[in-house]
Design a protein around this motif. Sequence first.
Motif, mmCIF file in Angstrom:
data_model
loop_
_atom_site.group_PDB
_atom_site.id
_atom_site.type_symbol
_atom_site.label_atom_id
_atom_site.label_comp_id
_atom_site.label_asym_id
_atom_site.label_seq_id
_atom_site.Cartn_x
_atom_site.Cartn_y
_atom_site.Cartn_z
ATOM 1 N N UNK A 82 -3.345 -18.139 85.681
ATOM 2 C CA UNK A 82 -4.692 -18.108 85.112
ATOM 3 C C UNK A 82 -5.587 -19.106 85.819
ATOM 4 N N UNK A 83 -5.062 -20.293 86.120
ATOM 5 C CA UNK A 83 -5.852 -21.281 86.858
ATOM 6 C C UNK A 83 -6.276 -20.768 88.214
ATOM 7 N N UNK A 84 -5.363 -20.115 88.942
ATOM 8 C CA UNK A 84 -5.706 -19.528 90.238
ATOM 9 C C UNK A 84 -6.788 -18.472 90.090
ATOM 10 N N UNK A 85 -6.681 -17.682 89.018
ATOM 11 C CA UNK A 85 -7.639 -16.600 88.783
ATOM 12 C C UNK A 85 -9.033 -17.146 88.492
ATOM 13 N N UNK A 86 -9.120 -18.134 87.627
ATOM 14 C CA UNK A 86 -10.425 -18.713 87.296
ATOM 15 C C UNK A 86 -11.009 -19.459 88.491
ATOM 16 N N UNK A 87 -10.142 -20.071 89.280
ATOM 17 C CA UNK A 87 -10.600 -20.728 90.503
ATOM 18 C C UNK A 87 -11.316 -19.712 91.389
ATOM 19 N N UNK A 88 -10.690 -18.551 91.591
ATOM 20 C CA UNK A 88 -11.314 -17.531 92.434
ATOM 21 C C UNK A 88 -12.610 -17.027 91.815
ATOM 22 N N UNK A 121 1.331 -22.583 97.892
ATOM 23 C CA UNK A 121 1.470 -22.795 96.447
ATOM 24 C C UNK A 121 2.506 -23.875 96.154
ATOM 25 N N UNK A 122 3.586 -23.902 96.955
ATOM 26 C CA UNK A 122 4.686 -24.824 96.697
ATOM 27 C C UNK A 122 4.413 -26.219 97.250
ATOM 28 N N UNK A 123 3.840 -26.318 98.452
ATOM 29 C CA UNK A 123 3.797 -27.615 99.143
ATOM 30 C C UNK A 123 2.395 -28.176 99.347
ATOM 31 N N UNK A 124 1.340 -27.403 99.126
ATOM 32 C CA UNK A 124 -0.014 -27.867 99.409
ATOM 33 C C UNK A 124 -0.845 -27.942 98.125
ATOM 34 N N UNK A 125 -1.866 -28.800 98.176
ATOM 35 C CA UNK A 125 -2.794 -28.912 97.065
ATOM 36 C C UNK A 125 -3.863 -27.821 97.175
ATOM 37 N N UNK A 126 -4.424 -27.377 96.064
ATOM 38 C CA UNK A 126 -5.499 -26.371 96.149
ATOM 39 C C UNK A 126 -6.712 -26.926 96.862
ATOM 40 N N UNK A 127 -7.490 -26.037 97.448
ATOM 41 C CA UNK A 127 -8.727 -26.472 98.100
ATOM 42 C C UNK A 127 -9.624 -27.185 97.087
ATOM 43 N N UNK A 128 -10.344 -28.217 97.508
ATOM 44 C CA UNK A 128 -11.286 -28.883 96.593
ATOM 45 C C UNK A 128 -12.355 -27.900 96.133
ATOM 46 N N UNK A 129 -12.774 -27.997 94.884
ATOM 47 C CA UNK A 129 -13.803 -27.099 94.355
ATOM 48 C C UNK A 129 -15.174 -27.566 94.807
ATOM 49 N N UNK A 130 -16.113 -26.626 94.912
ATOM 50 C CA UNK A 130 -17.482 -26.964 95.284
ATOM 51 C C UNK A 130 -18.502 -26.418 94.291
ATOM 52 N N UNK A 131 -18.102 -25.416 93.480
ATOM 53 C CA UNK A 131 -19.033 -24.784 92.555
ATOM 54 C C UNK A 131 -18.602 -24.897 91.096
ATOM 55 N N UNK A 132 -17.405 -25.394 90.856
ATOM 56 C CA UNK A 132 -16.796 -25.292 89.528
ATOM 57 C C UNK A 132 -17.448 -26.178 88.487
ATOM 58 N N UNK A 133 -18.085 -27.252 88.883
ATOM 59 C CA UNK A 133 -18.730 -28.121 87.914
ATOM 60 C C UNK A 133 -17.758 -28.615 86.858
ATOM 61 N N UNK A 134 -18.136 -28.442 85.581
ATOM 62 C CA UNK A 134 -17.295 -28.914 84.477
ATOM 63 C C UNK A 134 -15.959 -28.190 84.402
ATOM 64 N N UNK A 135 -15.867 -27.039 85.058
ATOM 65 C CA UNK A 135 -14.612 -26.295 85.053
ATOM 66 C C UNK A 135 -13.584 -26.897 86.015
ATOM 67 N N UNK A 136 -14.040 -27.732 86.963
ATOM 68 C CA UNK A 136 -13.150 -28.296 87.970
ATOM 69 C C UNK A 136 -11.946 -29.030 87.410
ATOM 70 N N UNK A 137 -12.129 -29.990 86.494
ATOM 71 C CA UNK A 137 -10.963 -30.702 85.943
ATOM 72 C C UNK A 137 -9.989 -29.791 85.215
ATOM 73 N N UNK A 138 -10.498 -28.743 84.574
ATOM 74 C CA UNK A 138 -9.612 -27.799 83.882
ATOM 75 C C UNK A 138 -8.756 -27.051 84.903
ATOM 76 N N UNK A 139 -9.378 -26.632 85.986
ATOM 77 C CA UNK A 139 -8.630 -25.938 87.032
ATOM 78 C C UNK A 139 -7.558 -26.846 87.621
ATOM 79 N N UNK A 140 -7.923 -28.082 87.876
ATOM 80 C CA UNK A 140 -6.958 -29.030 88.437
ATOM 81 C C UNK A 140 -5.753 -29.205 87.510
ATOM 82 N N UNK A 141 -6.019 -29.272 86.201
ATOM 83 C CA UNK A 141 -4.924 -29.456 85.249
ATOM 84 C C UNK A 141 -4.067 -28.197 85.116
#
Length: 622
Positions: free
Chosen positions: A218-224, A244-264
């Motif tokens: 779900x986090x991946x989906x909302x990120x997209x 997915x296993x070894x790398x961190x997701x790309x930093x967000x640029x548009x997510x705003x308040x949704x960014x911390x939720x996606x990270x979690x």
Amino acid sequence: MPSGSPTSGVGRVIAGRYLLLNQLGSGGMGHVWLAHDQRLACEVALKEIVFRDPAEAGHEREARVARARAEARHAAGLRGHPHVVTVHDVLEHEGLPWIVMEYVAGAVDLRNLVEQRGPLAPAECARIGLAVLDALTAGHERGVMHRDVKPANILLAPDRTGSPYGRVLLTDYGISVQPDAGETRYTLASALVGTAGYLAPERVTGGPPTPAADLFSLGCTLYQGVEGRGPFERESHLAEMTAVVVEEPRPVSRAGALGPVLQALLEKDPARRLTSVEAEAALSRIVTPQADPFARTQTDLGSQPHWAGVSPPPPPPPPGGGGFGVAATAAPAGFGPLVEPVPRGPGRRRRTRPRVLQSVIAGLLGLALAGGGVWYAMAQQPPGGEAKPYGDAVGLDRPLKDGDCVLADWPGAQPFRGTPRLQLDPTCREQAPDGQVMAFAEAANAAEARQESPAACEELTRELRGRLADVRGFAVVPSEAGFEAAERRTACLVLGAHGPVHGPLGGHRELGSAFADTATMQRRDCLKVPSNRNARLVSCDGPHDEQVLGFTRLGEDVTLPEARTESDTACARDIPPREYGFDPSVYTAGSWTSGSAWKSGTHFVVCTVRRQNGGTMEGNEP
């Protein structure tokens, strides 16, 4: 049976009941067809299991068939959930299972929407996330993991408020309406099921499916949805699973308040990942920045997607209705009547015609309430004087009665925001009523009425609203002081979503009466058409010239004169009569337009079916 063989295509009847009309999608497990249920005379979606490799090992074939059956049962266990595509039945035909599902008309999946319109605003993405989370949680409580949450498996469809993407549905517990949408599905002996770029890291490395894994997806989906591309998007599926296993997701640029939720949600360690309860609370705070006692998921006006005021792509939702402040007079309109402005009667309050953007925003705001359009009239009567049934704000001196037509003046001329001042229209026609009382919800006391009546009104008017092009529900709840004067009941209105309804609705229409505007035409209405400027409501049991099948809309750049020549073609494309069981060699698509739909900017068209030779239809026809 090989895909594409003559016996597996359009026109084939499955299990002696389901006529295949056209293919909706194709994916790793088979095809999804739009089908006509000849027994119930309705449209459904059928999932066909297809084996492309004739040499496929027997045990793998059996495993896939068993998986289809099991996942159909899982989805059927969630039958009735508002955010899950309904499964009606699982049947066998020629030794293979077919899954009968709800057909979601006018739907677009989240992946295609983002590709067509660009990334969503954070609040809109959070609203979708809340709906999907609700569906996932319902499955998790039953021990069912989805295992393939991704944008292509989230459908956005028109809701009853007129919001083009207001309805959110999770598909494909193995049975998507648009399966896989071209993406690779991985099904291995270790039961790794999912799509590269959305699988949780513990699943990629062989761990079991868990609720936490679905939340990662779900986090991946909302990120997209909010960023426009996936957090682990790479050039190959193998590279995506590695990332997915070894790398961190790309930093967000548009997510705003949704960014911390996606990270979690994208925490690689499932033990540290956001739980469903925590995710719900976090997403709710984004959708509703301030507490609202009536609507937990009311969208923040400042966080609308940049395309919120743009007409949706075809197939369009069923919007429509006329602008505020006009009344209906019959006039030629190509294949339908026109609606022209007329002077207001004495005492009529001026009602400002809302802009389309305001109407769309109002539709989005209504999503959180039952039926997407129920608001409260709770003003209290000041001391002294006889209590008004619904308080001073509504202003009526007597209780509403069944069939009462009303005029609604909204604060700030913004429909469905706040409490409207209501006036009665005794004729139900001369002053172009905004709506009509269609039912009542009784309550033991005023507190119970405030708490339970709006949802009761939603249920009582649901069927009628589903048959009209562009209406919303509204509950007129008695005030505390006026509860007895209101006869201890809430009046359930059906109002035009973007303007007046121009006349009686539902059972209050009399057979033989002429339609002044298309706003009162309902699905399955039968029409007598003396001329192309006059349509009358008649019984479907007897002779009639046309039958209403549904609604579509034309582009915002289409003028009314152009609509008079283009609407038949649009209806033939979007609401083809053959999908309703009408033989295309005998019947053809027709249409009706109203000037009011162009005054309000909604551009909706009523689509009908008629005989090609202009002959009379009879009661025993489809």
